[in-house]
Scaffold this motif. Structure first.
Motif, mmCIF file in Angstrom:
data_model
loop_
_atom_site.group_PDB
_atom_site.id
_atom_site.type_symbol
_atom_site.label_atom_id
_atom_site.label_comp_id
_atom_site.label_asym_id
_atom_site.label_seq_id
_atom_site.Cartn_x
_atom_site.Cartn_y
_atom_site.Cartn_z
ATOM 1 N N UNK A 1 10.118 -10.042 10.106
ATOM 2 C CA UNK A 1 10.658 -9.603 11.263
ATOM 3 C C UNK A 1 10.962 -7.948 11.111
ATOM 4 N N UNK A 2 10.595 -7.644 12.618
ATOM 5 C CA UNK A 2 10.771 -5.692 12.570
ATOM 6 C C UNK A 2 9.549 -4.789 11.342
ATOM 7 N N UNK A 3 8.221 -6.161 11.232
ATOM 8 C CA UNK A 3 7.662 -4.967 11.285
ATOM 9 C C UNK A 3 6.197 -5.163 12.087
ATOM 10 N N UNK A 4 5.395 -3.874 11.763
ATOM 11 C CA UNK A 4 4.267 -3.644 12.350
ATOM 12 C C UNK A 4 2.906 -3.419 11.796
ATOM 13 N N UNK A 5 1.825 -4.064 11.765
ATOM 14 C CA UNK A 5 0.928 -3.673 11.337
ATOM 15 C C UNK A 5 0.309 -2.846 12.282
ATOM 16 N N UNK A 6 -0.141 -1.344 11.660
ATOM 17 C CA UNK A 6 -0.492 -0.500 12.703
ATOM 18 C C UNK A 6 -2.290 -0.033 12.547
ATOM 19 N N UNK A 7 -3.213 0.607 12.814
ATOM 20 C CA UNK A 7 -4.112 0.931 12.718
ATOM 21 C C UNK A 7 -4.351 1.630 13.358
ATOM 22 N N UNK A 8 -4.517 3.200 13.079
ATOM 23 C CA UNK A 8 -4.993 4.253 13.362
ATOM 24 C C UNK A 8 -6.384 5.058 14.079
ATOM 25 N N UNK A 9 -7.463 4.257 13.052
ATOM 26 C CA UNK A 9 -8.399 4.658 13.873
ATOM 27 C C UNK A 9 -9.352 3.918 13.271
ATOM 28 N N UNK A 10 -10.463 3.870 14.470
ATOM 29 C CA UNK A 10 -11.068 2.785 14.438
ATOM 30 C C UNK A 10 -11.989 2.809 12.253
ATOM 31 N N UNK A 11 -12.586 1.733 12.189
ATOM 32 C CA UNK A 11 -13.181 1.140 11.411
ATOM 33 C C UNK A 11 -14.612 1.641 10.898
ATOM 34 N N UNK A 12 -14.502 2.468 9.337
ATOM 35 C CA UNK A 12 -15.948 3.305 9.116
ATOM 36 C C UNK A 12 -17.266 2.601 8.581
ATOM 37 N N UNK A 13 -17.047 2.261 8.686
ATOM 38 C CA UNK A 13 -18.760 1.419 7.855
ATOM 39 C C UNK A 13 -19.269 1.673 6.762
ATOM 40 N N UNK B 1 -10.094 0.029 6.592
ATOM 41 C CA UNK B 1 -8.059 0.150 5.855
ATOM 42 C C UNK B 1 -7.517 -0.953 6.434
ATOM 43 N N UNK B 2 -6.531 -0.802 5.012
ATOM 44 C CA UNK B 2 -5.690 -2.052 5.634
ATOM 45 C C UNK B 2 -4.656 -1.945 6.314
ATOM 46 N N UNK B 3 -4.968 -0.450 7.383
ATOM 47 C CA UNK B 3 -3.937 -0.279 7.974
ATOM 48 C C UNK B 3 -2.672 -0.432 7.262
ATOM 49 N N UNK B 4 -1.480 0.225 8.120
ATOM 50 C CA UNK B 4 -0.179 0.450 7.495
ATOM 51 C C UNK B 4 0.675 -0.814 7.992
ATOM 52 N N UNK B 5 2.124 -0.739 7.291
ATOM 53 C CA UNK B 5 2.830 -1.464 7.621
ATOM 54 C C UNK B 5 4.364 -0.916 7.653
ATOM 55 N N UNK B 6 4.357 -1.151 8.856
ATOM 56 C CA UNK B 6 6.106 0.029 9.408
ATOM 57 C C UNK B 6 7.209 -1.236 10.213
ATOM 58 N N UNK B 7 7.887 -0.626 9.428
ATOM 59 C CA UNK B 7 9.220 -1.718 9.478
ATOM 60 C C UNK B 7 9.181 -0.886 11.597
ATOM 61 N N UNK C 1 1.010 -1.412 0.138
ATOM 62 C CA UNK C 1 -0.113 0.274 0.139
ATOM 63 C C UNK C 1 1.167 0.924 0.928
ATOM 64 N N UNK C 2 0.562 2.283 -0.095
ATOM 65 C CA UNK C 2 1.520 3.622 -1.176
ATOM 66 C C UNK C 2 2.198 4.141 0.405
ATOM 67 N N UNK C 3 0.655 3.734 1.842
ATOM 68 C CA UNK C 3 1.531 3.988 3.202
ATOM 69 C C UNK C 3 2.528 3.270 3.631
ATOM 70 N N UNK C 4 2.566 1.862 3.406
ATOM 71 C CA UNK C 4 3.258 1.260 4.096
ATOM 72 C C UNK C 4 4.940 1.400 3.658
ATOM 73 N N UNK C 5 5.747 0.264 4.418
ATOM 74 C CA UNK C 5 7.483 0.735 4.804
ATOM 75 C C UNK C 5 7.579 -0.207 3.064
ATOM 76 N N UNK C 6 6.746 -1.524 3.408
ATOM 77 C CA UNK C 6 7.826 -1.976 2.330
ATOM 78 C C UNK C 6 6.694 -3.669 2.384
ATOM 79 N N UNK C 7 6.594 -4.489 1.431
ATOM 80 C CA UNK C 7 5.706 -5.252 0.905
ATOM 81 C C UNK C 7 5.462 -6.456 2.165
#
Length: 148
Positions: free
Chosen positions: A103-115, A120-126, A81-87
């Motif tokens: 390893x060394x990644x985490x999927x982060x969700x910033x806001x509750x889902x709006x139906x 939102x897939x969240x963001x995969x961050x290193x 996703x364009x906001x992800x640090x990596x695939x």
């Protein structure tokens, strides 16, 4: 909502399974087409697609996991996703495509889902790129409906 994402499907002996996905089809829940990746002339191993809106990719993973893969153990779906640090990496486990923790990644969700919108897939961050990000822990991630 616009969030560009690239999707790569790697699967052995999957020419016949992927061929229909290389053509437009208005009956699918997701929009777009895959294009064969032919490194060194090798066919039947990789396909890529780009999605420009979240709504155009909704249902993609469910569709992919429903296909009659000749070698399901070889199926790997890479999503950036364009906001992800990596695939991110998705593989078939027990008949379902699941995200494989890297390893060394985490999927982060910033806001509750709006139906009203696709999930939102969240963001995969290193976690090793910025000391402000906490180390990866499974208990910190919040479950979300599948965005794909």
């Amino acid at each position: 909502m616009s969030r560009i994402a690239e999707v790569i499907v790697l699967a052995q002996d999957a020419d016949e399974v992927m061929e229909p996905l290389t053509r437009p089809d208005g009956t699918r829940t997701w929009g777009g087409t895959f294009h064969e990746i032919r490194p060194g002339g090798l066919g039947g191993f990789g396909w890529g697609a780009e999605f420009v809106r979240m709504a155009t990719r909704s249902g993609l993973l469910r569709h992919l996991e429903s296909l009659p893969w000749p070698r399901p153990e070889s199926v790997q779906v890479l999503i950036h996703d364009e906001e992800d640090d990596c695939f991110g990496l998705w593989m078939i486990h027990d008949g379902r495509l699941v995200e494989i923790p890297l390893p060394r990644t985490r999927r982060v969700h910033f806001e509750p889902h709006d139906e009203r919108f696709p999930p939102d897939p969240g963001v995969l961050v290193r976690t090793d790129r910025d000391p402000a990000w906490p180390a990866e822990t499974e208990s910190d991630d919040q479950p979300r409906p599948p965005a794909w």
